[in-house]
Design a protein around this motif. Structure first.
Motif, PDB file in Angstrom:
ATOM      1  N   HIS A  41     -70.907 -65.302  -7.898  1.00  0.00           N
ATOM      2  CA  HIS A  41     -71.481 -66.633  -7.957  1.00  0.00           C
ATOM      3  C   HIS A  41     -70.697 -67.562  -7.046  1.00  0.00           C
ATOM      4  CE1 HIS A  41     -72.192 -70.723  -9.563  1.00  0.00           C
ATOM      5  NE2 HIS A  41     -73.420 -70.251  -9.673  1.00  0.00           N
ATOM      6  N   SER A  42     -71.401 -68.199  -6.156  1.00  0.00           N
ATOM      7  CA  SER A  42     -70.770 -69.185  -5.286  1.00  0.00           C
ATOM      8  C   SER A  42     -71.612 -70.447  -5.308  1.00  0.00           C
ATOM      9  CB  SER A  42     -70.658 -68.655  -3.851  1.00  0.00           C
ATOM     10  OG  SER A  42     -71.939 -68.373  -3.332  1.00  0.00           O
ATOM     11  N   PRO A  43     -70.990 -71.595  -5.064  1.00  0.00           N
ATOM     12  CA  PRO A  43     -71.748 -72.852  -5.118  1.00  0.00           C
ATOM     13  C   PRO A  43     -72.898 -72.882  -4.120  1.00  0.00           C
ATOM     14  CG  PRO A  43     -69.399 -73.286  -5.159  1.00  0.00           C
ATOM     15  CD  PRO A  43     -69.554 -71.825  -4.860  1.00  0.00           C
ATOM     16  N   GLY A  46     -75.414 -69.500  -5.247  1.00  0.00           N
ATOM     17  CA  GLY A  46     -75.802 -69.231  -6.623  1.00  0.00           C
ATOM     18  C   GLY A  46     -75.377 -67.834  -7.051  1.00  0.00           C
ATOM     19  N   LEU A  47     -76.106 -67.273  -8.010  1.00  0.00           N
ATOM     20  CA  LEU A  47     -75.785 -65.955  -8.545  1.00  0.00           C
ATOM     21  C   LEU A  47     -76.391 -64.881  -7.656  1.00  0.00           C
ATOM     22  CD1 LEU A  47     -74.198 -65.433 -11.161  1.00  0.00           C
ATOM     23  CD2 LEU A  47     -76.379 -65.013 -12.297  1.00  0.00           C
ATOM     24  N   GLU A  48     -75.571 -63.914  -7.264  1.00  0.00           N
ATOM     25  CA  GLU A  48     -76.032 -62.859  -6.359  1.00  0.00           C
ATOM     26  C   GLU A  48     -75.673 -61.493  -6.917  1.00  0.00           C
ATOM     27  OE1 GLU A  48     -74.091 -62.817  -2.555  1.00  0.00           O
ATOM     28  OE2 GLU A  48     -75.675 -61.621  -1.609  1.00  0.00           O
ATOM     29  N   TRP A  49     -76.696 -60.679  -7.160  1.00  0.00           N
ATOM     30  CA  TRP A  49     -76.474 -59.293  -7.566  1.00  0.00           C
ATOM     31  C   TRP A  49     -76.041 -58.524  -6.344  1.00  0.00           C
ATOM     32  CZ3 TRP A  49     -78.333 -54.476  -6.258  1.00  0.00           C
ATOM     33  CH2 TRP A  49     -78.179 -53.452  -7.207  1.00  0.00           C
ATOM     34  N   MET A  50     -74.877 -57.876  -6.388  1.00  0.00           N
ATOM     35  CA  MET A  50     -74.339 -57.203  -5.212  1.00  0.00           C
ATOM     36  C   MET A  50     -74.645 -55.710  -5.219  1.00  0.00           C
ATOM     37  SD  MET A  50     -70.610 -58.992  -4.952  1.00  0.00           S
ATOM     38  CE  MET A  50     -70.306 -58.328  -3.287  1.00  0.00           C
ATOM     39  N   GLY A  51     -74.447 -55.074  -6.329  1.00  0.00           N
ATOM     40  CA  GLY A  51     -74.661 -53.641  -6.393  1.00  0.00           C
ATOM     41  C   GLY A  51     -74.269 -53.093  -7.739  1.00  0.00           C
ATOM     42  N   ALA A  52     -74.512 -51.795  -7.900  1.00  0.00           N
ATOM     43  CA  ALA A  52     -74.215 -51.159  -9.175  1.00  0.00           C
ATOM     44  C   ALA A  52     -73.903 -49.682  -8.963  1.00  0.00           C
ATOM     45  CB  ALA A  52     -75.398 -51.296 -10.129  1.00  0.00           C
ATOM     46  N   ILE A  53     -73.222 -49.131  -9.951  1.00  0.00           N
ATOM     47  CA  ILE A  53     -73.006 -47.693  -9.989  1.00  0.00           C
ATOM     48  C   ILE A  53     -73.524 -47.202 -11.332  1.00  0.00           C
ATOM     49  CG2 ILE A  53     -70.602 -47.935 -10.777  1.00  0.00           C
ATOM     50  CD1 ILE A  53     -70.031 -45.347  -9.072  1.00  0.00           C
ATOM     51  N   ASP A  91     -67.759 -65.300   1.637  1.00  0.00           N
ATOM     52  CA  ASP A  91     -67.608 -64.375   0.513  1.00  0.00           C
ATOM     53  C   ASP A  91     -66.774 -64.971  -0.617  1.00  0.00           C
ATOM     54  OD1 ASP A  91     -67.418 -61.892   3.007  1.00  0.00           O
ATOM     55  OD2 ASP A  91     -69.070 -62.094   1.578  1.00  0.00           O
ATOM     56  N   THR A  92     -66.310 -66.187  -0.431  1.00  0.00           N
ATOM     57  CA  THR A  92     -65.595 -66.876  -1.500  1.00  0.00           C
ATOM     58  C   THR A  92     -66.536 -67.090  -2.679  1.00  0.00           C
ATOM     59  OG1 THR A  92     -64.059 -67.989  -0.002  1.00  0.00           O
ATOM     60  CG2 THR A  92     -64.438 -69.021  -2.157  1.00  0.00           C
ATOM     61  N   ALA A  93     -66.114 -66.612  -3.845  1.00  0.00           N
ATOM     62  CA  ALA A  93     -66.999 -66.666  -5.011  1.00  0.00           C
ATOM     63  C   ALA A  93     -66.225 -66.236  -6.249  1.00  0.00           C
ATOM     64  CB  ALA A  93     -68.205 -65.740  -4.830  1.00  0.00           C
ATOM     65  N   VAL A  94     -66.847 -66.436  -7.395  1.00  0.00           N
ATOM     66  CA  VAL A  94     -66.379 -65.814  -8.627  1.00  0.00           C
ATOM     67  C   VAL A  94     -67.109 -64.483  -8.754  1.00  0.00           C
ATOM     68  CG1 VAL A  94     -66.205 -65.977 -11.128  1.00  0.00           C
ATOM     69  CG2 VAL A  94     -65.943 -68.039  -9.725  1.00  0.00           C
TER      70      VAL A  94
END
Length: 119
Positions: A41-43, A46-53, A91-94
């Motif tokens: 999540h970055s200002p 917003g919320l971004e789904w990046m990936g999954a395993i 790429d700065t984010a929580v």
């Protein structure tokens, strides 16, 4: 109770690789039909789904990040790790790790960790 805990550097220089790990307790990352996800999540975005395993070890990465993102796991540590190459200030984010029954559905979340990309 499923608990997830992110760990990694809080500050990364531009062009470096960011590696964040998520340690899981209360469940196994190989539990059938479980998906272990990275979301940020970055200002600005917003919320971004990046990936999954997946429980099987199969990985999924959003197309926009596929060229510089990988996800790995260490089943002996019950841990999965995000690797993001060539980071920029954007790429700065929580960064959050999460668990769900599908790769785009999350039931349990880590507390999140702030990563700042700056020289």
């Amino acid at each position: 109770q499923v608990q997830l805990q992110e760990s990694g550097p809080g500050l990364v220089k531009p062009s470096q690789t960011l590696s964040l790990s998520c340690t899981v307790s209360g469940d196994s990352i190989t539990t059938n039909s479980s998906y272990w996800t990275w979301i940020r999540h970055s200002p600005g975005k917003g919320l971004e789904w990046m990936g999954a395993i997946a429980y099987s070890g199969k990985t999924y990465v959003v197309p926009s990040l596929k060229s510089r993102t990988s996800i790995s796991r260490d089943t002996s540590k019950n841990q999965f790790t995000l690797h993001l190459n060539s980071v920029t200030p954007e790429d700065t984010a929580v960064y959050y790790c999460a668990r769900g029954p599908r790769r785009t559905t999350q039931e349990y979340w880590g507390q999140g960790t702030l990563v700042t990309v700056s020289s």
